[in-house]
Design a protein around this motif. Structure first.
Motif, PDB file in Angstrom:
ATOM      1  N   ALA A 151      12.580 -73.926 -64.783  1.00 33.42           N
ATOM      2  CA  ALA A 151      13.542 -73.349 -65.726  1.00 33.42           C
ATOM      3  C   ALA A 151      13.893 -71.917 -65.353  1.00 33.42           C
ATOM      4  N   ASN A 152      15.148 -71.561 -65.603  1.00 31.03           N
ATOM      5  CA  ASN A 152      15.570 -70.172 -65.391  1.00 31.03           C
ATOM      6  C   ASN A 152      15.137 -69.315 -66.589  1.00 31.03           C
ATOM      7  N   ASP A 153      15.485 -68.063 -66.577  1.00 29.61           N
ATOM      8  CA  ASP A 153      15.030 -67.150 -67.629  1.00 29.61           C
ATOM      9  C   ASP A 153      15.510 -67.588 -69.012  1.00 29.61           C
ATOM     10  N   PHE A 154      16.720 -68.131 -69.078  1.00 25.04           N
ATOM     11  CA  PHE A 154      17.248 -68.580 -70.371  1.00 25.04           C
ATOM     12  C   PHE A 154      16.451 -69.764 -70.896  1.00 25.04           C
ATOM     13  N   MET A 155      16.112 -70.708 -70.021  1.00 22.60           N
ATOM     14  CA  MET A 155      15.459 -71.946 -70.442  1.00 22.60           C
ATOM     15  C   MET A 155      13.964 -71.804 -70.655  1.00 22.60           C
ATOM     16  N   GLN A 156      13.334 -70.830 -70.030  1.00 25.47           N
ATOM     17  CA  GLN A 156      11.877 -70.713 -70.092  1.00 25.47           C
ATOM     18  C   GLN A 156      11.307 -70.770 -71.507  1.00 25.47           C
ATOM     19  N   PRO A 157      11.902 -70.058 -72.504  1.00 23.62           N
ATOM     20  CA  PRO A 157      11.341 -70.138 -73.863  1.00 23.62           C
ATOM     21  C   PRO A 157      11.491 -71.521 -74.504  1.00 23.62           C
ATOM     22  N   ILE A 158      12.390 -72.336 -73.950  1.00 21.24           N
ATOM     23  CA  ILE A 158      12.642 -73.660 -74.513  1.00 21.24           C
ATOM     24  C   ILE A 158      11.802 -74.711 -73.816  1.00 21.24           C
ATOM     25  N   HIS A 159      11.824 -74.714 -72.493  1.00 18.89           N
ATOM     26  CA  HIS A 159      11.078 -75.704 -71.705  1.00 18.89           C
ATOM     27  C   HIS A 159      10.901 -75.165 -70.295  1.00 18.89           C
ATOM     28  N   HIS A 160       9.834 -75.626 -69.604  1.00 12.04           N
ATOM     29  CA  HIS A 160       9.535 -75.087 -68.276  1.00 12.04           C
ATOM     30  C   HIS A 160      10.321 -75.759 -67.153  1.00 12.04           C
ATOM     31  N   ARG A 161      11.064 -76.833 -67.469  1.00 11.73           N
ATOM     32  CA  ARG A 161      11.895 -77.490 -66.478  1.00 11.73           C
ATOM     33  C   ARG A 161      13.330 -77.600 -66.994  1.00 11.73           C
ATOM     34  N   GLU A 162      14.264 -77.757 -66.065  1.00 14.83           N
ATOM     35  CA  GLU A 162      15.660 -77.955 -66.438  1.00 14.83           C
ATOM     36  C   GLU A 162      16.334 -78.821 -65.384  1.00 14.83           C
ATOM     37  N   PRO A 163      17.415 -79.516 -65.752  1.00 17.10           N
ATOM     38  CA  PRO A 163      18.144 -80.299 -64.758  1.00 17.10           C
ATOM     39  C   PRO A 163      18.883 -79.390 -63.788  1.00 17.10           C
ATOM     40  N   VAL A 164      19.097 -79.875 -62.573  1.00 12.72           N
ATOM     41  CA  VAL A 164      19.883 -79.137 -61.593  1.00 12.72           C
ATOM     42  C   VAL A 164      21.361 -79.351 -61.924  1.00 12.72           C
ATOM     43  N   ILE A 165      22.026 -78.274 -62.338  1.00 11.86           N
ATOM     44  CA  ILE A 165      23.454 -78.309 -62.661  1.00 11.86           C
ATOM     45  C   ILE A 165      24.222 -77.719 -61.495  1.00 11.86           C
ATOM     46  N   LEU A 166      25.189 -78.468 -61.004  1.00 10.62           N
ATOM     47  CA  LEU A 166      25.945 -78.027 -59.827  1.00 10.62           C
ATOM     48  C   LEU A 166      27.072 -77.079 -60.214  1.00 10.62           C
ATOM     49  N   PRO A 167      27.216 -75.956 -59.530  1.00 11.51           N
ATOM     50  CA  PRO A 167      28.412 -75.120 -59.709  1.00 11.51           C
ATOM     51  C   PRO A 167      29.644 -75.952 -59.377  1.00 11.51           C
ATOM     52  N   LYS A 168      30.746 -75.636 -60.011  1.00  6.36           N
ATOM     53  CA  LYS A 168      31.961 -76.420 -59.799  1.00  6.36           C
ATOM     54  C   LYS A 168      32.340 -76.491 -58.327  1.00  6.36           C
ATOM     55  N   ASP A 169      32.201 -75.398 -57.608  1.00  7.18           N
ATOM     56  CA  ASP A 169      32.629 -75.383 -56.210  1.00  7.18           C
ATOM     57  C   ASP A 169      31.630 -76.028 -55.256  1.00  7.18           C
ATOM     58  N   LYS A 170      30.530 -76.560 -55.787  1.00 10.25           N
ATOM     59  CA  LYS A 170      29.540 -77.229 -54.947  1.00 10.25           C
ATOM     60  C   LYS A 170      29.491 -78.734 -55.197  1.00 10.25           C
ATOM     61  N   GLU A 171      30.247 -79.216 -56.163  1.00 11.21           N
ATOM     62  CA  GLU A 171      30.170 -80.641 -56.523  1.00 11.21           C
ATOM     63  C   GLU A 171      30.612 -81.548 -55.371  1.00 11.21           C
ATOM     64  N   ASP A 172      31.756 -81.239 -54.761  1.00  8.93           N
ATOM     65  CA  ASP A 172      32.227 -82.070 -53.659  1.00  8.93           C
ATOM     66  C   ASP A 172      31.296 -81.969 -52.448  1.00  8.93           C
ATOM     67  N   ASP A 173      30.709 -80.798 -52.228  1.00  9.00           N
ATOM     68  CA  ASP A 173      29.758 -80.649 -51.130  1.00  9.00           C
ATOM     69  C   ASP A 173      28.551 -81.569 -51.330  1.00  9.00           C
ATOM     70  N   TRP A 174      28.130 -81.720 -52.576  1.00  9.45           N
ATOM     71  CA  TRP A 174      26.947 -82.541 -52.878  1.00  9.45           C
ATOM     72  C   TRP A 174      27.183 -84.007 -52.541  1.00  9.45           C
ATOM     73  N   ILE A 175      28.387 -84.512 -52.827  1.00  7.43           N
ATOM     74  CA  ILE A 175      28.626 -85.950 -52.618  1.00  7.43           C
ATOM     75  C   ILE A 175      29.452 -86.250 -51.375  1.00  7.43           C
ATOM     76  N   GLU A 176      29.702 -85.254 -50.524  1.00  2.64           N
ATOM     77  CA  GLU A 176      30.490 -85.531 -49.327  1.00  2.64           C
ATOM     78  C   GLU A 176      29.848 -86.674 -48.548  1.00  2.64           C
ATOM     79  N   PRO A 177      30.673 -87.582 -47.980  1.00  2.00           N
ATOM     80  CA  PRO A 177      30.150 -88.790 -47.325  1.00  2.00           C
ATOM     81  C   PRO A 177      29.638 -88.525 -45.916  1.00  2.00           C
ATOM     82  N   ILE A 178      28.729 -87.599 -45.799  1.00  2.00           N
ATOM     83  CA  ILE A 178      28.126 -87.247 -44.524  1.00  2.00           C
ATOM     84  C   ILE A 178      26.615 -87.349 -44.680  1.00  2.00           C
ATOM     85  N   VAL A 179      25.963 -87.967 -43.700  1.00  2.00           N
ATOM     86  CA  VAL A 179      24.505 -88.063 -43.729  1.00  2.00           C
ATOM     87  C   VAL A 179      23.923 -86.713 -43.341  1.00  2.00           C
TER      88      VAL A 179
END
Length: 222
Positions: A151-179
């Motif tokens: 968890a980041n500083d905001f989430m730490q008081p709530i829970h010690h883990r958080e989902p990985v949220i992709l920045p808008k400009d990284k979404e296509d990079d994440w799913i690009e069809p390249i191994v």
């Protein structure tokens, strides 16, 4: 961990936001998405992005028992590149899982208080996900898992883990069809910046996955 989330949006909003061709069959807004249920995901098939539903809870292609999926709703981003269940998926089977908020439960003196957590700067966002196809005895199942991190500083008081949220400009990079080498994708995830979050208390009705209405996201008035 990430165990519940919402997607309070119209089909048009989703198609426009992610530059998709519709329709999205069987889509409807969701207010309490739980493990074992269908989640809306986006993959790239090598020619275009496609949206569809995956069952939440990863069943690796080599699994003997599909019930393993209930133990694999999340994958730790710090070690996924080293785990047999996730390593090859990091290389070639990455997906976007669309949401507009997620729930987490904060420990208080009165008990666990559910909170709805969203982004400050945009409505829709995506979790970094991995998917796989399980095929046995002529039964095919498409499933996924959500990557998590400390968890980041905001989430730490709530829970010690958080989902990985992709920045808008990284979404296509994440799913690009390249191994990619799993280690490279590990570094990609580790380098992602924190996203600005907002949270408010909601009713404990979200504790039960049977409750699925707009009441789940209504701010709790103390």
């Amino acid at each position: 961990m990430c165990g519940r989330f919402t997607i309070d949006a119209s089909e048009k909003e989703i198609l426009d936001e992610y530059d998709l061709q519709g329709p999205i069959h069987d889509f409807q807004p969701r207010y309490n998405v739980a493990p074992g249920q269908p989640v809306l995901a986006v993959i790239h098939d090598g020619q275009k992005k496609r949206a569809g539903f995956l069952k939440w809870g990863l069943v690796p292609s080599w699994a003997n028992d599909p019930k393993i999926g209930y133990k694999m709703i999340n994958a730790r981003s710090e070690s996924a590149h080293q785990k047999p269940s996730f390593k090859r998926l990091l290389a070639r089977k990455r997906c976007l899982i669309i949401a507009d908020s997620f729930y987490e439960w904060q420990k208080t003196e009165e008990g666990k208080q559910p909170k709805r957590i969203s982004l400050e700067n945009r409505k829709l966002f995506t979790f970094a996900g991995l998917w796989d196809k399980w095929d046995q005895d002529d039964e095919a199942m498409y499933t996924c898992t959500i990557l998590t991190r400390e968890a980041n500083d905001f989430m730490q008081p709530i829970h010690h883990r958080e989902p990985v949220i992709l920045p808008k400009d990284k979404e296509d990079d994440w799913i690009e069809p390249i191994v990619h080498d799993p280690q490279d994708m590990h570094q990609f995830v580790m380098s992602l910046p924190d996203q600005p979050l907002h949270a408010y208390d909601v009713s404990t009705i979200v504790n039960s996955a049977k409750n699925e209405s707009e009441a789940c996201i209504k701010p709790l008035i103390s």
